[in-house]
Motif scaffolding. Structure first.
Motif, PDB file in Angstrom:
ATOM      1  N   VAL A 215       0.904  -1.310   0.179  1.00 30.70           N
ATOM      2  CA  VAL A 215      -0.087   0.505  -0.156  1.00 30.70           C
ATOM      3  C   VAL A 215       0.775   1.177   0.551  1.00 30.70           C
ATOM      4  N   VAL A 218       2.285   1.768  -3.657  1.00 29.06           N
ATOM      5  CA  VAL A 218       1.463   1.823  -4.684  1.00 29.06           C
ATOM      6  C   VAL A 218       0.881   3.900  -3.792  1.00 29.06           C
ATOM      7  N   GLU A 219       0.702   4.329  -3.002  1.00 31.67           N
ATOM      8  CA  GLU A 219      -0.179   5.360  -3.022  1.00 31.67           C
ATOM      9  C   GLU A 219       0.758   6.674  -3.367  1.00 31.67           C
ATOM     10  N   LYS A 246     -10.084   1.769  -6.312  1.00 32.22           N
ATOM     11  CA  LYS A 246      -9.254   2.536  -4.967  1.00 32.22           C
ATOM     12  C   LYS A 246      -8.444   2.859  -5.709  1.00 32.22           C
ATOM     13  N   THR A 247      -7.457   1.983  -6.146  1.00 31.52           N
ATOM     14  CA  THR A 247      -6.063   2.246  -6.784  1.00 31.52           C
ATOM     15  C   THR A 247      -6.041   3.916  -8.058  1.00 31.52           C
ATOM     16  N   TYR A 249      -5.594   3.038 -10.770  1.00 30.92           N
ATOM     17  CA  TYR A 249      -4.995   2.598 -11.986  1.00 30.92           C
ATOM     18  C   TYR A 249      -5.876   1.363 -12.843  1.00 30.92           C
ATOM     19  N   LEU A 350      -6.139   0.738   0.899  1.00 32.74           N
ATOM     20  CA  LEU A 350      -5.902   1.913   0.779  1.00 32.74           C
ATOM     21  C   LEU A 350      -7.060   3.243   0.729  1.00 32.74           C
ATOM     22  N   ARG A 353      -8.268   7.379  -4.554  1.00 28.17           N
ATOM     23  CA  ARG A 353      -7.278   8.476  -5.455  1.00 28.17           C
ATOM     24  C   ARG A 353      -8.376   8.368  -6.607  1.00 28.17           C
TER      25      ARG A 353
END
Length: 583
Positions: A215, A218-219, A246-247, A249, A350, A353
């Motif tokens: 995490v 990724v953040e 959430k990401t 991506y 997470l 984003r």
């Protein structure tokens, strides 16, 4: 007790343990030395037994059944080269993680290495392509031996199914006489469940603190990709999409990831990446900072080249089956955790984003590319291999299964099978990527799945033509879309196509076969189409028909190459305009 009674008791205990472990399906290749095992299996009331004369076809038939059901299937053959003919399917099962239990009958030890007929060295015959091998003892009725044989049955089922799933091999030396005693029932008295072994299998898991490390990385990175290669866990799809949301991506969704037709519509599911990445001059815009990958490597070569040539990428490979799937050697962290548990724990930690410019770029180019691909196929009047995919999907019933051949068919599915709400499952033998056994595997899948369609090229179809026998014998329904470009179409896209001398001899390999009469031999219905209206009608007719339905679509290899490249050129032009506007 006499020999036959001892042998019967011994084998009945083994078979009952298989059933106790959950085995439902057995595929038998006829032979003499395997007689007692085969006769007892047929007598068992809870086993579904299928006979397949050709051992290579039988093994792939079992593999297709196991792939579709996600459960172990048993294979049985006699001694000698019969067992050797199982080899290709055993290799495929091992690499693609399909559970198979291979039982080979063998000559007793006194008939080995002395010139006896049908006697070869079957010890570790499949080498490292099986998860476990056991040379079984000669039949005895001692309680210690019966306990051992039951233990072997339990271990065979558990080992084949335990992650990573795969094939196991048990070799049974048997002495004559080979006919077991069937009266009274050999399974009477084996109802006592305390005799048999239960196996409880768990899943790999990851701790919250370990997830926290992922995490944190990724953040810090906005340019990320979630790459989903071949993986077949239906319940995973929603968790992948949640992780994407959430990401922020995008999801690079291989057709064998099951994400393109799972009933989830999300603009972050990218299905045209192969066409987008064909022109490598734009790759600088698509290099991510971090990758989270699930499943095996995707089919797409342009994607593979992007990842292989990129440097300094954080690359997480998530594998709940404790494997090592990194052929390009770019993984920076192997995460051995159940995929769903990983996604859930990531989701819990997470922060949301907001959509980034990176994600918007992928979504916009995906939509624009899809429009180009769809329009190109709609404008195509000639019988084109890519358009076969787009037209086929329109007419498939919901919850159908497409079994896809290797070489060009799987690549065309990658390019032309777009996100849809039809809940279509896509299967293929992408372990060793061979063309052998595809027909048999698709027919094996049709045993338990409704509305199975096989999309296959002419060379692969010919290579496993006798696989149709199982469909004839067991009245299975299989719809075959046979793309006949009279040779190996994939080679026309490869560098050797530029070497005209001997290209047709070595790679094009035209066979000039007429399939109609061969299909009639298996009581199949054959249709050869000459235009798209005939194709659409043939698909509609096949859906409401029973048995073997073969729809042959003749295509031209050279024109197919030109059609694909013309479409990809338009995609490159669109990207050039897009990035010019971004500057």
């Amino acid at each position: 007790m006499g020999h036959q009674e001892v042998m019967t008791t011994y084998l009945a205990n083994f078979i009952q343990q298989l059933v106790h472990g959950g085995i439902k399906h057995v595929v038998i290749s006829p032979g003499s030395r395997s007689t007692p095992i085969a006769m007892l299996m047929v007598e068992h009331p809870e086993l579904n037994v299928y006979i397949d004369i050709d051992e290579r076809s039988a093994a792939f038939f079992a593999l297709g059944m196991a792939k579709e059901t996600r459960e172990p299937v048993v294979l049985l053959c006699t001694s000698g080269t019969a067992a050797a003919n199982y080899y290709p399917a055993v290799v495929e099962a091992n690499i693609s993680r399909v559970p198979l239990i291979v039982l080979t009958a063998d000559r007793p030890h006194e008939l080995r290495d002395v010139g006896a007929p049908q006697a070869i060295n079957q010890i570790h015959l499949y080498g490292e392509h099986v998860k476990w091998f056991m040379e079984m003892p000669l039949p005895e009725d001692e309680e210690e031996v019966l306990n051992f044989v039951r233990q072997c049955g339990a271990r065979a089922v558990a080992t084949s199914a335990q992650v990573p799933a795969g094939p196991v091999h048990l070799n049974f030396p048997l002495r004559e006489p080979l006919v077991p005693l069937l009266e009274p029932s050999p399974f009477e008295g084996l109802e006592d469940q305390h005799l048999f072994i239960d196996v409880i299998r768990g899943k790999l898991n990851i701790s919250d603190s370990q997830v926290e490390q992922v995490v944190t990385q990724v953040e810090q990175k906005e340019k990320g990709l979630i790459i989903c290669g071949p993986i077949d866990y239906p319940e995973l799809n929603q968790h992948i999409v949640a992780l994407s949301e959430k990401t922020g991506y995008p999801i690079i969704a291989d057709p064998l990831s099951q994400l393109r037709s799972c009933g989830i519509f999300n603009p972050s599911i990218i299905d045209n990446y192969d066409s987008i990445l064909k022109d490598q001059s734009f790759n600088q815009y698509f290099v991510p900072e971090v990758i989270i990958r699930f499943g095996a490597m995707p089919v797409s070569k342009p994607l593979t080249l992007l990842l292989k040539n990129a440097k300094n990428i954080i690359h997480y490979i998530i594998d709940g089956e404790n494997g090592w799937r990194d052929p390009i050697k770019k993984g920076t962290t192997m995460v051995h955790s159940d995929e769903i548990a990983f996604c859930q724990k990531m989701d819990n930690q997470l922060k949301d984003r907001r959509q980034t410019k990176w994600t918007t770029m992928w979504q916009q180019l995906n939509e624009q590319t899809r429009s180009i691909v769809v329009n190109a196929m709609e404008m195509e009047n000639a019988l084109d291999e890519g358009k076969v995919v787009t037209e086929l999907v329109k007419f498939l019933p919901e919850h159908s299964t497409i079994f896809v051949g290797n070489s060009m068919p799987i690549r065309d599915v990658d390019t032309f099978f777009h996100v849809n709400g039809r809940n279509i499952r896509i299967l293929a033998n992408r372990g060793a990527n061979g063309i052998d056994g595809v027909v048999s595997s698709a027919i094996g899948a049709s045993v338990n799945a409704e509305n199975v369609y096989l999309l296959i090229g002419d060379l692969s179809f010919f290579h496993d033509f006798n696989g149709l026998l199982a469909a004839k014998m067991y009245q299975l329904n299989i719809r075959v879309i046979l793309i006949n470009n009279n040779g190996g179409g994939i080679f026309s896209f490869l560098p050797q196509a530029k070497e005209a001398k001997n290209f047709e001899l070595l790679f094009g390999t035209p066979t000039n076969l007429s399939f109609e009469h061969g299909i009639a031999m298996y009581d199949g219905h054959y249709t050869k189409v000459h235009n798209w209206e005939q194709f659409r009608q043939a698909i509609a007719d096949s859906t409401s028909s029973q048995g073997i339905q073969v729809i042959e679509v003749p295509t031209n290899r050279q024109k197919n190459v030109e059609s694909h490249r013309k479409m990809w050129k338009k995609v490159s032009q669109e990207m050039n305009e897009y990035f010019r506007g971004e500057k």
